[in-house]
Write a protein that holds these residues in place. Structure first.
Motif, PDB file in Angstrom:
ATOM      1  N   PRO A 195       0.819  -1.229   0.000  1.00  0.00           N
ATOM      2  CA  PRO A 195       0.000   0.000   0.000  1.00  0.00           C
ATOM      3  C   PRO A 195       0.846   1.270   0.000  1.00  0.00           C
ATOM      4  N   ASP A 196       2.153   1.115   0.134  1.00  0.00           N
ATOM      5  CA  ASP A 196       3.048   2.267   0.127  1.00  0.00           C
ATOM      6  C   ASP A 196       3.218   2.865  -1.272  1.00  0.00           C
ATOM      7  N   LEU A 197       2.825   2.123  -2.306  1.00  0.00           N
ATOM      8  CA  LEU A 197       2.931   2.624  -3.668  1.00  0.00           C
ATOM      9  C   LEU A 197       1.844   3.662  -3.920  1.00  0.00           C
ATOM     10  N   ALA A 198       2.257   4.884  -4.166  1.00  0.00           N
ATOM     11  CA  ALA A 198       1.315   5.984  -4.382  1.00  0.00           C
ATOM     12  C   ALA A 198       1.200   6.281  -5.868  1.00  0.00           C
ATOM     13  N   VAL A 199      -0.010   6.579  -6.310  1.00  0.00           N
ATOM     14  CA  VAL A 199      -0.284   6.940  -7.696  1.00  0.00           C
ATOM     15  C   VAL A 199      -0.999   8.286  -7.692  1.00  0.00           C
ATOM     16  N   LYS A 200      -0.418   9.249  -8.398  1.00  0.00           N
ATOM     17  CA  LYS A 200      -1.001  10.586  -8.484  1.00  0.00           C
ATOM     18  C   LYS A 200      -1.276  10.917  -9.940  1.00  0.00           C
ATOM     19  N   HIS A 201      -2.482  11.380 -10.227  1.00  0.00           N
ATOM     20  CA  HIS A 201      -2.903  11.629 -11.613  1.00  0.00           C
ATOM     21  C   HIS A 201      -2.854  13.119 -11.955  1.00  0.00           C
ATOM     22  N   TYR A 202      -2.465  13.383 -13.201  1.00  0.00           N
ATOM     23  CA  TYR A 202      -2.487  14.727 -13.761  1.00  0.00           C
ATOM     24  C   TYR A 202      -3.186  14.657 -15.121  1.00  0.00           C
ATOM     25  N   GLN A 203      -3.661  15.805 -15.583  1.00  0.00           N
ATOM     26  CA  GLN A 203      -4.164  15.950 -16.951  1.00  0.00           C
ATOM     27  C   GLN A 203      -3.437  17.121 -17.584  1.00  0.00           C
TER      28      GLN A 203
ATOM     29  N   ASN B 226       5.810   6.026  -1.098  1.00  0.00           N
ATOM     30  CA  ASN B 226       5.636   7.164  -0.197  1.00  0.00           C
ATOM     31  C   ASN B 226       6.673   7.216   0.909  1.00  0.00           C
ATOM     32  N   SER B 227       7.144   6.061   1.371  1.00  0.00           N
ATOM     33  CA  SER B 227       8.113   6.037   2.469  1.00  0.00           C
ATOM     34  C   SER B 227       9.550   6.182   1.990  1.00  0.00           C
ATOM     35  N   LEU B 228       9.783   6.176   0.665  1.00  0.00           N
ATOM     36  CA  LEU B 228      11.141   6.265   0.126  1.00  0.00           C
ATOM     37  C   LEU B 228      11.387   7.552  -0.658  1.00  0.00           C
ATOM     38  N   ALA B 229      10.434   7.961  -1.484  1.00  0.00           N
ATOM     39  CA  ALA B 229      10.645   9.120  -2.353  1.00  0.00           C
ATOM     40  C   ALA B 229      10.867  10.374  -1.527  1.00  0.00           C
TER      41      ALA B 229
END
Length: 479
Positions: free
Chosen positions: A150-158, A173-176
């Motif tokens: 669940p630490d993998l974050a996905v953020k969307h843009y247009q 999220n815990s590494l970047a």
């Protein structure tokens, strides 16, 4: 502009917002005392989904709300015509019933995509054979299957005023690094352009130095490679319609690394890694070194080799610098022709063209045989570099090396190396040093060579990961 209770007025308004498109359709049906109208683009929707999950449930349940009746997860409501028109071009079906100034947006998009294949531009020796494709959701699915946390974050843009290209940014999220994420968000948020073609547009719009030959963003289609960089605390950028992933921030040394290096013993992996770096040096400097030696400093060459060079150049009227440039340009023309033509024809042109041109220019005494050997070896050396962008940079760098060597001899060759090293030392990627960040005491074991896994305890410096420790006790069983 808000919706009107009249179905006819809304139909005209949506038709106008969609530029009078011929694939804009409507469909009316009644359920009990309610009169419904569906608005949709028939080229964008799955008709079976509309029939099974919208029309039939509404006909069956006449006394409940639309939300309770339809069995579609992608559900939303709006009163704005602009939002409804945007939903239509995304493949949604817009539902309205007479007398209510509200639209129900239901996800019914038609999904057509090619199957997941092996990587085309990055050959796999060992490791995952799954490559990214053009569908953004499928690519995110592939990455989530590889990184089940669940630490993998996905953020969307247009991005793009007119194209509205969907872009997804992935990171752990815990590494970047938060400052790197903030800087990236600032850069991508300020892109103001009508149309975005990924990955080329994105690569040029967010990198630090747009006029540098050296690539500052890594492009990959291999899912296992993207995963390894995410595990280092880097950021991955995926765009809808593109099978390539952009990785930031990366150092100069990342372009010589391959996932296959970590699938074999460290001694063999180190040999291949070192070979790639040596081939990069050969690719940028060998023609220039040849021109400098035969033009200014032939006495440095051993006597036996000098005799061979003299015999091959005896009847050549063209200066060595023009020989080198002519052959390199000819090689680039052949390479471009091979890439652009259809695959069977391109291979034939590459082989026949290379043999015919090489034979003719030597027999006509335009080019010496030694220059053909030098250019061929230079080309082969550039092909050893795994990243296409770095291969292209190496081929273009050979020209200034030739010119400076033709003017100043070996001093010009040394000057060329100094200029390249100075430029590399001044480059940044997302504000992080591009070249010498990989030469620290902790990460140098994974630059020139691929050290044993037990020695690669620290993550790369350029990622500025929140947790620098990657390996703690790899061989605990030996205790």
């Amino acid at each position: 502009m808000k919706a009107d209770p009249s179905l006819e007025k809304n139909e005209k308004a949506l038709q106008g917002l969609l530029s009078q498109s011929s694939d804009f359709k409507t469909s009316d049906f009644a359920a009990g005392d309610r009169r419904y109208r569906l608005f949709y683009l028939d080229t964008m929707i799955e008709l079976a989904v509309v029939q099974d999950h919208i029309i039939r449930p509404l006909l069956r349940h006449t006394d409940v709300t639309v939300r309770e009746a339809v069995s579609i997860l992608d559900y939303s409501e709006t009163e704005l015509l602009s939002v409804a028109s945007k939903a239509l071009v995304e493949g949604k079906t817009v539902l309205q019933f007479y007398g209510e100034a509200k639209f129900y947006l239901l996800g019914t998009e038609l999904k057509k995509e090619r199957s997941i294949n092996t990587p085309v531009n990055e050959r796999v020796l060992r490791g995952s054979n799954e490559a990214l494709i053009e569908n953004l959701d499928t690519n995110i699915n592939l990455m989530r299957k590889l990184i089940t946390t669940p630490d993998l974050a996905v953020k969307h843009y247009q991005l793009g005023r007119r194209s509205n290209t969907k872009v997804a940014v992935l990171y752990l999220n815990s590494l970047a690094n938060k400052d790197v994420l903030k800087e990236f968000d600032r850069r991508i948020g300020r892109i103001d352009i009508d149309y975005v073609e990924a990955p080329g547009f994105l690569q040029e719009l967010i990198q630090d130095k747009k006029n540098s030959l050296f690539p500052q963003i890594l492009v990959s289609e291999r899912t296992d490679r993207v995963r390894s960089y995410l595990m280092d605390g880097k950021i991955a950028i995926l765009a809808d319609g593109s099978p390539d992933c952009l990785i930031v921030p990366v150092s100069f040394w990342a372009f010589f690394q391959s996932p296959d290096d970590y699938q074999i013993g460290w001694l063999i992996g180190s040999t291949f890694r070192f070979l790639r770096i040596v081939c990069f040096i050969i690719a940028i400097s060998l023609p220039g070194a040849y021109v400098a030696l035969v033009t200014f400093d032939p006495r440095i060459i051993p006597f036996e080799i000098a005799l061979t060079l003299q015999s091959s150049m005896q009847y050549i009227a063209m200066p060595a610098v023009l020989e080198a440039i002519f052959m390199l340009v000819t090689l680039e023309i052949l390479r471009e022709a091979t890439v652009r033509l259809a695959n069977p024809v391109g291979q034939t042109i590459g082989v026949v063209g290379g043999v015919v041109i090489g034979t003719v220019v030597v027999q006509s005494n335009l080019i010496s045989t030694m220059m053909v050997v030098v250019v061929a070896f230079t080309a082969i050396s550039s092909f050893v570099i795994p990243a296409y962008e770095m291969r292209s940079a190496a081929r273009l760098l050979s020209y200034p090396f030739i010119v400076l060597s033709a003017i100043f001899g070996l001093i010009g060759l040394v000057l060329s190396f100094m200029l390249v090293l100075t430029h590399l030392a001044r480059l940044n990627t997302m504000g992080i040093p591009y070249f010498y960040s990989g030469l620290s005491s902790d990460t140098i074991k994974d630059t020139f060579l691929r050290g044993p896994l037990g020695s690669l305890k620290k993550r790369s410096k350029e990622s500025l990961a929140q947790d620098e420790t990657r390996i703690r006790d790899p061989r605990g069983w030996t205790k």
